[in-house]
Design an enzyme around this catalytic site. Structure first.
Site, PDB file in Angstrom:
ATOM      1  N   ASP A   1       0.767  -1.167  -0.084  1.00  0.00           N
ATOM      2  CA  ASP A   1      -0.039  -0.011   0.074  1.00  0.00           C
ATOM      3  C   ASP A   1       0.691   1.484   0.009  1.00  0.00           C
ATOM      4  O   ASP A   1       0.270   2.388   0.151  1.00  0.00           O
ATOM      5  CB  ASP A   1      -1.118   0.018   1.308  1.00  0.00           C
ATOM      6  CG  ASP A   1      -0.022  -0.257   2.393  1.00  0.00           C
ATOM      7  OD1 ASP A   1       1.255  -0.303   2.689  1.00  0.00           O
ATOM      8  OD2 ASP A   1      -0.584  -0.253   3.498  1.00  0.00           O
ATOM      9  N   HIS A   2       2.114   1.131  -0.039  1.00  0.00           N
ATOM     10  CA  HIS A   2       3.123   2.301  -0.067  1.00  0.00           C
ATOM     11  C   HIS A   2       2.673   3.496  -1.178  1.00  0.00           C
ATOM     12  O   HIS A   2       3.432   4.547  -0.897  1.00  0.00           O
ATOM     13  CB  HIS A   2       4.326   1.616  -0.137  1.00  0.00           C
ATOM     14  CG  HIS A   2       4.845   0.937   1.200  1.00  0.00           C
ATOM     15  ND1 HIS A   2       4.102  -0.410   1.468  1.00  0.00           N
ATOM     16  CD2 HIS A   2       5.559   1.161   2.253  1.00  0.00           C
ATOM     17  CE1 HIS A   2       4.710  -0.690   2.552  1.00  0.00           C
ATOM     18  NE2 HIS A   2       5.439   0.040   3.131  1.00  0.00           N
ATOM     19  N   GLY A   3       2.127   3.009  -2.084  1.00  0.00           N
ATOM     20  CA  GLY A   3       1.770   4.325  -3.012  1.00  0.00           C
ATOM     21  C   GLY A   3       0.839   5.284  -2.377  1.00  0.00           C
ATOM     22  O   GLY A   3       0.764   6.512  -3.095  1.00  0.00           O
TER      23      GLY A   3
ATOM     24  N   TYR B   1       4.395   4.114  14.702  1.00  0.00           N
ATOM     25  CA  TYR B   1       5.056   5.885  14.944  1.00  0.00           C
ATOM     26  C   TYR B   1       4.448   6.648  13.772  1.00  0.00           C
ATOM     27  O   TYR B   1       4.098   5.949  12.784  1.00  0.00           O
ATOM     28  CB  TYR B   1       6.443   5.687  15.037  1.00  0.00           C
ATOM     29  CG  TYR B   1       7.060   4.949  15.957  1.00  0.00           C
ATOM     30  CD1 TYR B   1       6.989   5.361  17.509  1.00  0.00           C
ATOM     31  CD2 TYR B   1       8.193   3.961  16.051  1.00  0.00           C
ATOM     32  CE1 TYR B   1       7.580   5.170  18.584  1.00  0.00           C
ATOM     33  CE2 TYR B   1       8.561   3.571  17.090  1.00  0.00           C
ATOM     34  CZ  TYR B   1       8.351   3.860  18.335  1.00  0.00           C
ATOM     35  OH  TYR B   1       9.132   3.477  19.467  1.00  0.00           O
ATOM     36  N   PRO B   2       4.246   7.532  13.913  1.00  0.00           N
ATOM     37  CA  PRO B   2       3.657   8.532  12.937  1.00  0.00           C
ATOM     38  C   PRO B   2       4.405   8.588  11.644  1.00  0.00           C
ATOM     39  O   PRO B   2       3.566   8.680  10.613  1.00  0.00           O
ATOM     40  CB  PRO B   2       3.601   9.975  13.574  1.00  0.00           C
ATOM     41  CG  PRO B   2       3.824   9.648  14.971  1.00  0.00           C
ATOM     42  CD  PRO B   2       4.629   8.641  15.254  1.00  0.00           C
TER      43      PRO B   2
ATOM     44  N   LYS C   1      -1.414  -3.880  14.439  1.00  0.00           N
ATOM     45  CA  LYS C   1       0.003  -3.974  13.825  1.00  0.00           C
ATOM     46  C   LYS C   1       0.685  -2.747  14.544  1.00  0.00           C
ATOM     47  O   LYS C   1       0.258  -1.736  14.458  1.00  0.00           O
ATOM     48  CB  LYS C   1      -0.267  -3.562  12.266  1.00  0.00           C
ATOM     49  CG  LYS C   1       1.280  -3.310  11.735  1.00  0.00           C
ATOM     50  CD  LYS C   1       1.282  -3.053  10.041  1.00  0.00           C
ATOM     51  CE  LYS C   1       2.440  -2.731   9.484  1.00  0.00           C
ATOM     52  NZ  LYS C   1       2.221  -2.395   8.156  1.00  0.00           N
TER      53      LYS C   1
ATOM     54  N   GLY D   1       7.178  -4.463   9.564  1.00  0.00           N
ATOM     55  CA  GLY D   1       8.558  -4.754   9.116  1.00  0.00           C
ATOM     56  C   GLY D   1       9.343  -3.576   8.924  1.00  0.00           C
ATOM     57  O   GLY D   1      10.509  -3.186   9.273  1.00  0.00           O
ATOM     58  N   GLY D   2       8.809  -2.286   8.993  1.00  0.00           N
ATOM     59  CA  GLY D   2       9.541  -0.945   8.951  1.00  0.00           C
ATOM     60  C   GLY D   2      10.388  -0.738   7.580  1.00  0.00           C
ATOM     61  O   GLY D   2      10.309  -1.267   6.668  1.00  0.00           O
TER      62      GLY D   2
ATOM     63  N   GLY E   1       6.275  -4.725   4.231  1.00  0.00           N
ATOM     64  CA  GLY E   1       6.176  -4.229   2.914  1.00  0.00           C
ATOM     65  C   GLY E   1       7.582  -4.078   2.168  1.00  0.00           C
ATOM     66  O   GLY E   1       8.003  -4.960   1.414  1.00  0.00           O
ATOM     67  N   ARG E   2       8.266  -2.980   2.453  1.00  0.00           N
ATOM     68  CA  ARG E   2       9.452  -2.856   1.740  1.00  0.00           C
ATOM     69  C   ARG E   2      10.489  -4.044   1.938  1.00  0.00           C
ATOM     70  O   ARG E   2      11.378  -4.250   0.783  1.00  0.00           O
ATOM     71  CB  ARG E   2      10.107  -1.452   2.331  1.00  0.00           C
ATOM     72  CG  ARG E   2       9.448  -0.342   1.873  1.00  0.00           C
ATOM     73  CD  ARG E   2       9.580   0.993   2.878  1.00  0.00           C
ATOM     74  NE  ARG E   2       8.986   0.922   4.006  1.00  0.00           N
ATOM     75  CZ  ARG E   2       8.871   1.709   5.152  1.00  0.00           C
ATOM     76  NH1 ARG E   2       9.600   2.610   5.139  1.00  0.00           N
ATOM     77  NH2 ARG E   2       8.244   1.576   6.299  1.00  0.00           N
TER      78      ARG E   2
END
Length: 277
Positions: A28-30, A150-151, A185, A210-211, A237-238
């Protein structure tokens, strides 16, 4: 409290009953990254690689769910994003609503996902939004995955820990459960004992984010330690889609999470696969 039947059925697809585990891939990083990430160019390939590796849930927006639906296996779940980050906004920690629970239900999602960023100027609106999602999910029988992180998802974990501290994660995770989250999560807080405190405070299924990009060894070790103190899985994700071999990395995560391998053994298999080319 008995969950609505629809929620029970969907949770069984999100969390494998036989192992009480879930390997989630966040694609979903888009909608969250301040810049485009190259690993997301071929989403159909990413979906296929992750499924072959043992991943059973994808976090994804509705646009690419439509594009990749043909690649989904019968027992693969889709968790639809209801929020996006205003990454280009000069004010930090701003999250905006982009979809509704009813829309996700109509489109066939097995869960909805909200990124919960606190301490920003819009924290009251953020909390109200999370509460509304929790209420709608209970009414419609839709599982709610809250990303109590974290934000910023694009700074290093060490930077974020120094700025916000462990109490931020503990408060965020507990708040999300209070407002109706079925799965939470959160970031790895730095060690096993601290993560165990979050698990104890939430009492719902917990998955570890995962971060930012880290070594394969660190990622697998972190997941092994989290599982030992009550996590049911990961949401990565990454570290998957930016990896040189997304299939092999997902399989290593599945070994640790679904099959309860030790991180050392999973890492050895991963390295052998990468060496073979």
């Amino acid at each position: 409290m008995i969950k609505p039947l629809g929620k029970e059925f969907r949770l069984k697809r999100l969390i494998r009953c036989e192992t009480n585990s879930s390997v989630i891939c966040a694609l979903d990083h888009g909608m969250t990254s301040p810049k485009f990430l190259s690993g997301l160019r071929d989403m159909k390939a990413r979906v296929n690689e992750v499924q072959r590796g043992g991943g059973n849930v994808f976090m994804m927006g509705k646009g690419f769910a439509r594009i990749t639906v043909g690649e989904f296996m019968r027992d693969t779940s889709w968790a639809m994003l209801l929020s996006a980050s205003a990454a280009g906004c000069p004010k930090p920690n701003i999250v905006v609503q982009i979809a509704e629970v009813e829309e996700a239900l109509r489109l066939g999602a097995d869960a909805v996902v909200v990124y919960v960023a606190l301490t920003g100027e819009n924290e009251p609106q953020m909390i109200r939004f999370v509460g509304e999602v929790g209420r709608e999910c209970e009414k419609l029988g839709m599982p709610f995955i809250a990303e109590a992180e974290y934000p910023s998802a694009y700074a290093t974990l060490e930077e974020l820990k120094q700025e916000y501290g462990f109490d931020y994660l503990l408060r965020n995770s507990r708040l999300c459960v209070e407002l109706g989250a079925d799965i939470v999560k959160t970031n790895w807080p730095g060690d096993q004992e601290l993560f165990a405190q979050i698990v104890e405070a939430t009492a719902v299924p917990m998955v570890v984010a995962g971060g930012t990009l880290i070594s394969d060894e660190e990622l697998l070790t972190r997941m092994e330690q989290a599982m030992e103190v009550g996590a049911i899985g990961c949401s990565v994700g990454r570290n998957i889609f930016q990896h040189e071999n997304p299939f092999a990395l997902t399989r290593a995560l599945s070994r640790v999470i679904h099959e309860r391998w030790g991180a050392k053994d999973a890492l050895e298999e991963l390295r052998a696969t990468l060496h073979q080319g």
